[in-house]
Motif scaffolding. Structure first.
Motif, PDB file in Angstrom:
ATOM      1  N   PRO A  53       0.836  -1.207   0.000  1.00  0.00           N
ATOM      2  CA  PRO A  53       0.000   0.000   0.000  1.00  0.00           C
ATOM      3  C   PRO A  53       0.869   1.254   0.000  1.00  0.00           C
ATOM      4  CG  PRO A  53      -0.699  -1.552   1.709  1.00  0.00           C
ATOM      5  CD  PRO A  53       0.614  -2.051   1.181  1.00  0.00           C
ATOM      6  N   SER A  54       0.477   2.243  -0.793  1.00  0.00           N
ATOM      7  CA  SER A  54       1.321   3.447  -0.959  1.00  0.00           C
ATOM      8  C   SER A  54       0.894   4.595  -0.052  1.00  0.00           C
ATOM      9  CB  SER A  54       1.235   3.914  -2.413  1.00  0.00           C
ATOM     10  OG  SER A  54      -0.086   4.377  -2.649  1.00  0.00           O
ATOM     11  N   PHE A  55      -0.260   4.456   0.578  1.00  0.00           N
ATOM     12  CA  PHE A  55      -0.830   5.506   1.435  1.00  0.00           C
ATOM     13  C   PHE A  55      -1.309   6.729   0.649  1.00  0.00           C
ATOM     14  CE2 PHE A  55       1.146   2.689   4.297  1.00  0.00           C
ATOM     15  CZ  PHE A  55       0.395   2.753   5.467  1.00  0.00           C
ATOM     16  N   VAL A  56      -1.408   6.600  -0.662  1.00  0.00           N
ATOM     17  CA  VAL A  56      -1.986   7.700  -1.441  1.00  0.00           C
ATOM     18  C   VAL A  56      -2.952   7.156  -2.496  1.00  0.00           C
ATOM     19  CG1 VAL A  56      -0.088   9.338  -1.217  1.00  0.00           C
ATOM     20  CG2 VAL A  56      -0.020   7.684  -3.070  1.00  0.00           C
ATOM     21  N   ASP A  57      -3.921   7.997  -2.837  1.00  0.00           N
ATOM     22  CA  ASP A  57      -4.783   7.695  -3.980  1.00  0.00           C
ATOM     23  C   ASP A  57      -4.313   8.586  -5.126  1.00  0.00           C
ATOM     24  OD1 ASP A  57      -6.764   6.746  -5.602  1.00  0.00           O
ATOM     25  OD2 ASP A  57      -8.413   7.811  -4.601  1.00  0.00           O
ATOM     26  N   ARG A  58      -4.917   8.425  -6.305  1.00  0.00           N
ATOM     27  CA  ARG A  58      -4.467   9.297  -7.400  1.00  0.00           C
ATOM     28  C   ARG A  58      -4.884  10.743  -7.075  1.00  0.00           C
ATOM     29  NH1 ARG A  58      -8.250   6.830 -12.062  1.00  0.00           N
ATOM     30  NH2 ARG A  58     -10.223   7.439 -11.169  1.00  0.00           N
ATOM     31  N   ARG A 226      -4.828   1.222  -8.835  1.00  0.00           N
ATOM     32  CA  ARG A 226      -5.735   1.759  -7.823  1.00  0.00           C
ATOM     33  C   ARG A 226      -6.580   0.624  -7.282  1.00  0.00           C
ATOM     34  NH1 ARG A 226     -10.326   5.538  -8.667  1.00  0.00           N
ATOM     35  NH2 ARG A 226     -10.081   6.696  -6.725  1.00  0.00           N
ATOM     36  N   GLU A 227      -6.548   0.451  -5.985  1.00  0.00           N
ATOM     37  CA  GLU A 227      -7.313  -0.645  -5.377  1.00  0.00           C
ATOM     38  C   GLU A 227      -8.291  -0.094  -4.333  1.00  0.00           C
ATOM     39  OE1 GLU A 227      -8.853  -3.397  -5.414  1.00  0.00           O
ATOM     40  OE2 GLU A 227      -7.135  -4.765  -5.506  1.00  0.00           O
ATOM     41  N   LYS A 228      -9.469  -0.719  -4.267  1.00  0.00           N
ATOM     42  CA  LYS A 228     -10.419  -0.334  -3.230  1.00  0.00           C
ATOM     43  C   LYS A 228      -9.887  -0.872  -1.906  1.00  0.00           C
ATOM     44  CE  LYS A 228     -15.227   0.158  -2.462  1.00  0.00           C
ATOM     45  NZ  LYS A 228     -16.543  -0.440  -2.558  1.00  0.00           N
ATOM     46  N   ILE A 229      -9.929  -0.035  -0.861  1.00  0.00           N
ATOM     47  CA  ILE A 229      -9.291  -0.432   0.403  1.00  0.00           C
ATOM     48  C   ILE A 229      -9.949  -1.688   0.995  1.00  0.00           C
ATOM     49  CG2 ILE A 229      -8.842   0.343   2.787  1.00  0.00           C
ATOM     50  CD1 ILE A 229      -8.048   3.039   1.620  1.00  0.00           C
ATOM     51  N   SER A 230     -11.255  -1.883   0.728  1.00  0.00           N
ATOM     52  CA  SER A 230     -11.903  -3.102   1.240  1.00  0.00           C
ATOM     53  C   SER A 230     -11.282  -4.359   0.613  1.00  0.00           C
ATOM     54  CB  SER A 230     -13.402  -3.067   0.957  1.00  0.00           C
ATOM     55  OG  SER A 230     -13.610  -2.921  -0.427  1.00  0.00           O
ATOM     56  N   ASN A 231     -10.543  -4.209  -0.507  1.00  0.00           N
ATOM     57  CA  ASN A 231      -9.856  -5.363  -1.122  1.00  0.00           C
ATOM     58  C   ASN A 231      -8.422  -5.525  -0.618  1.00  0.00           C
ATOM     59  OD1 ASN A 231     -12.047  -5.963  -2.709  1.00  0.00           O
ATOM     60  ND2 ASN A 231     -11.326  -4.714  -4.432  1.00  0.00           N
ATOM     61  N   LYS A 234      -5.044  -6.704   4.467  1.00  0.00           N
ATOM     62  CA  LYS A 234      -3.916  -6.538   5.394  1.00  0.00           C
ATOM     63  C   LYS A 234      -3.758  -5.088   5.870  1.00  0.00           C
ATOM     64  CE  LYS A 234      -0.367  -5.948   1.794  1.00  0.00           C
ATOM     65  NZ  LYS A 234       0.832  -6.533   1.191  1.00  0.00           N
ATOM     66  N   LEU A 235      -4.467  -4.165   5.237  1.00  0.00           N
ATOM     67  CA  LEU A 235      -4.341  -2.752   5.620  1.00  0.00           C
ATOM     68  C   LEU A 235      -5.457  -2.398   6.597  1.00  0.00           C
ATOM     69  CD1 LEU A 235      -2.813  -0.052   4.940  1.00  0.00           C
ATOM     70  CD2 LEU A 235      -4.650   0.395   3.308  1.00  0.00           C
ATOM     71  N   LYS A 236      -5.051  -2.072   7.812  1.00  0.00           N
ATOM     72  CA  LYS A 236      -6.078  -1.799   8.838  1.00  0.00           C
ATOM     73  C   LYS A 236      -6.191  -0.286   9.069  1.00  0.00           C
ATOM     74  CE  LYS A 236      -6.178  -6.310   9.983  1.00  0.00           C
ATOM     75  NZ  LYS A 236      -6.602  -7.046   8.849  1.00  0.00           N
ATOM     76  N   GLY A 237      -7.346   0.123   9.546  1.00  0.00           N
ATOM     77  CA  GLY A 237      -7.508   1.500  10.015  1.00  0.00           C
ATOM     78  C   GLY A 237      -7.743   2.519   8.915  1.00  0.00           C
ATOM     79  N   HIS A 238      -8.213   2.073   7.756  1.00  0.00           N
ATOM     80  CA  HIS A 238      -8.523   3.031   6.679  1.00  0.00           C
ATOM     81  C   HIS A 238      -9.962   2.825   6.225  1.00  0.00           C
ATOM     82  CE1 HIS A 238      -4.395   4.551   5.792  1.00  0.00           C
ATOM     83  NE2 HIS A 238      -4.093   3.464   6.474  1.00  0.00           N
ATOM     84  N   ASP A 239     -10.553   3.861   5.690  1.00  0.00           N
ATOM     85  CA  ASP A 239     -11.939   3.784   5.219  1.00  0.00           C
ATOM     86  C   ASP A 239     -12.043   2.751   4.088  1.00  0.00           C
ATOM     87  OD1 ASP A 239     -14.375   4.119   4.074  1.00  0.00           O
ATOM     88  OD2 ASP A 239     -14.316   6.316   4.024  1.00  0.00           O
ATOM     89  N   PRO A 240     -12.800   1.661   4.284  1.00  0.00           N
ATOM     90  CA  PRO A 240     -12.849   0.591   3.267  1.00  0.00           C
ATOM     91  C   PRO A 240     -13.433   1.037   1.940  1.00  0.00           C
ATOM     92  CG  PRO A 240     -14.451   0.199   5.039  1.00  0.00           C
ATOM     93  CD  PRO A 240     -13.617   1.368   5.470  1.00  0.00           C
ATOM     94  N   ASP A 241     -14.161   2.150   1.931  1.00  0.00           N
ATOM     95  CA  ASP A 241     -14.767   2.595   0.673  1.00  0.00           C
ATOM     96  C   ASP A 241     -13.842   3.481  -0.149  1.00  0.00           C
ATOM     97  OD1 ASP A 241     -17.105   1.223   1.076  1.00  0.00           O
ATOM     98  OD2 ASP A 241     -17.919   2.821   2.361  1.00  0.00           O
ATOM     99  N   TYR A 243     -10.027   4.510  -1.970  1.00  0.00           N
ATOM    100  CA  TYR A 243      -9.085   3.806  -2.837  1.00  0.00           C
ATOM    101  C   TYR A 243      -7.648   4.147  -2.460  1.00  0.00           C
ATOM    102  CZ  TYR A 243     -12.744   2.196  -5.953  1.00  0.00           C
ATOM    103  OH  TYR A 243     -13.828   1.555  -6.473  1.00  0.00           O
ATOM    104  N   MET A 244      -6.753   3.244  -2.731  1.00  0.00           N
ATOM    105  CA  MET A 244      -5.339   3.505  -2.499  1.00  0.00           C
ATOM    106  C   MET A 244      -4.529   2.860  -3.623  1.00  0.00           C
ATOM    107  SD  MET A 244      -3.032   2.580   0.843  1.00  0.00           S
ATOM    108  CE  MET A 244      -3.795   3.645   2.033  1.00  0.00           C
ATOM    109  N   ILE A 245      -3.447   3.524  -3.992  1.00  0.00           N
ATOM    110  CA  ILE A 245      -2.579   2.930  -5.017  1.00  0.00           C
ATOM    111  C   ILE A 245      -1.731   1.841  -4.356  1.00  0.00           C
ATOM    112  CG2 ILE A 245      -0.758   3.396  -6.695  1.00  0.00           C
ATOM    113  CD1 ILE A 245      -1.808   6.309  -6.800  1.00  0.00           C
ATOM    114  N   VAL A 246      -1.628   0.706  -5.039  1.00  0.00           N
ATOM    115  CA  VAL A 246      -0.844  -0.404  -4.504  1.00  0.00           C
ATOM    116  C   VAL A 246       0.359  -0.652  -5.415  1.00  0.00           C
ATOM    117  CG1 VAL A 246      -0.862  -2.902  -4.042  1.00  0.00           C
ATOM    118  CG2 VAL A 246      -2.822  -1.503  -3.386  1.00  0.00           C
TER     119      VAL A 246
END
Ligand code: GLC
Length: 451
Positions: A53-58, A226-231, A234-241, A243-246
């Motif tokens: 996980p990169s901790f950023v979205d586009r 770009r991945e939906k956080i609910s997918n 292993k990444l905890k504590g982020h809004d599942p709805d 997106y984050m770049i992986v």
């Protein structure tokens, strides 16, 4: 003059061709295996794909400001000034490129980071940048980094020939800050750390909302999407709805049929047993792969038999650079004269035309496999995001192989046609030149605007 038997030659060439062919069915199997490895990697299970996980979205496209960007990850180190206008446009008013000396790549981490700080120092001086202000800096660091935040992450393992000690397992932003302090550079605040793939995606999507993938096909190879956080279980504590770049680190994908030459390349590399896909695809290894094949032919008495000098200096590891394969592949002269000149310079003189034709064919066999594997990886990611290929997907691609190798992009597009037929047009490969540095600046701007 001795001539190798045409049949022995042809038989060997076609056996090699079979060995290196990646059929549409092979690609389908690779896509399936990629999906399995992606799933495992996203869940935190054992996988050849780290899926970081990169901790950023586009970006949104309205990020603004002036940034300094660093780009470390290939043979050169670059420092750039990047200006973002807040309307999806960026400009680069200053850029300096520094070749990384072997002793810094392979010495201690302190030496490497001191070299980086030295380059930043001269960049500031050369461009008369006022050191009384404070500048936000974005650091593109193109290696597998376990990111712990936007501006923090530890190097998991070196790739691409870097071996500097004391860096693996350490926070690379902290190492950079220490080196800046040692050199008394106080006007810099490191605000973002990004992989080159993530930077490339960010740079393209700054002005293009259809871009959802970043790919590098250069010294190394890798992809992010770009991945939906609910997918990403292993990444905890982020809004599942959200997106984050992986960052996939796909160079390490290992469900591949490797030839004896691939095994040789791996065994003689600085990181044996790892990065199998990268070693079959990327510019750092393709030349060596082709060289091993050529040496095999010479040793079997099937190539350059007219030569008193036989192998010239081809016997030396890494003596065939991928950029020369590019030259041979693009040699359109009737007598392959450019190839002859290249061989002459290598100490292989008076070659027969049929030998040069064969050489060109090998370069094509090796590079076509590379392009097809690269396209297979992209196909896997696109179908993971959108199994029915219902949407348009722009893939931001950078790297010398993609940019400069004759026919590389066409071979990739052929794979999309084979797999997706009429829908292949929904995948656009967009060359995003030098995107990684600009993209890191965009990420830094997005981070600053969140604060
Ligand atoms: C290597 C690195 C990866 C990078 C790629 C392209 O595979 O591990 O982080 O993105 O090269 O530069």
């Amino acid at each position: 003059m001795v001539s190798p038997s045409p049949t022995a030659r042809e038989e060997f060439v076609s056996s090699l061709e079979n060995l290196f062919t990646i059929s549409p069915d092979d690609i389908k199997a690779i896509v399936q295996d990629f999906h399995g490895e992606m799933r495992r990697g996203l869940s935190g299970h054992q996988s050849s794909l780290k899926m970081i996980p990169s901790f950023v979205d586009r970006p949104r496209g309205d990020e603004k400001g002036t940034f300094i960007a660093l780009d470390l990850g290939g043979t050169n180190f670059r420092v750039l000034a990047v200006v973002l206008d807040g309307k999806g446009n960026e400009s680069v008013p200053a850029v300096s490129t520094y070749a990384i000396p072997e002793k810094e790549m392979k010495g201690t981490g302190t030496e490497l980071f001191d070299f980086i700080a030295r380059c930043i120092d001269s960049f500031l001086t050369e461009n008369a940048i006022d050191r009384k202000n404070v500048y936000n800096l974005a650091f593109t660091f193109s290696f597998p980094v376990a990111q712990t935040g936007i501006a923090a992450g530890t190097l998991i393992v070196w790739t691409k020939g870097f071996t500097a000690t004391g860096v693996e397992g350490e926070d690379v932003v902290a190492l950079l800050n220490d080196a800046l302090r040692r050199r008394n550079i106080c006007c810099i605040n490191v605000t973002a750390l990004a992989n080159d793939t993530v930077g490339t995606l960010a740079a393209r999507s700054y002005g293009d909302p259809t871009c959802d993938m970043g790919v590098i096909l250069g010294t190394g190879t890798n992809g992010c999407y770009r991945e939906k956080i609910s997918n990403i279980p292993k990444l905890k504590g982020h809004d599942p709805d959200e997106y984050m770049i992986v960052n996939m680190e796909w160079g390490n994908f290992d469900k591949l049929r490797r030839t004896r030459y691939d095994k040789q390349v791996d065994e003689s590399s600085l990181n044996p047993g790892a990065m199998f896909l990268e070693k079959m695809v990327s510019g750092m290894y393709l030349g060596e792969l082709a060289r091993l094949i050529i040496m095999d032919l010479i040793e079997r008495g099937l190539l350059f038999l007219n030569e008193s000098t036989a192998a010239g200096n081809f016997g030396e590891k890494d003596s065939l650079k991928t950029q020369y394969m590019s030259l041979i592949a693009g040699d359109a002269t009737a007598d392959l004269g450019e190839t002859a000149t290249f061989l002459n310079n290598k100490g292989i003189t008076n070659t027969a035309l049929r030998d040069r034709i064969l050489l060109k064919r090998f370069c094509q066999i090796v590079s076509a496999r590379s392009a097809r594997l690269g396209a297979a990886a992209i196909s896997a990611v696109v179908t993971w995001m959108d199994p029915g290929l219902n949407e348009r997907h722009t893939v931001a691609v950078d790297g010398s192989l993609f940019e400069k190798y004759p026919g590389f992009e066409d071979e990739m597009k052929k794979v999309f046609k084979e797999l997706f037929g009429g829908s292949a047009g929904r995948i656009t490969l967009a060359h995003s030149k030098d995107g990684s540095g600009k993209g890191a600046a965009i990420i830094a701007a997005a981070a600053a605007s969140k604060k």
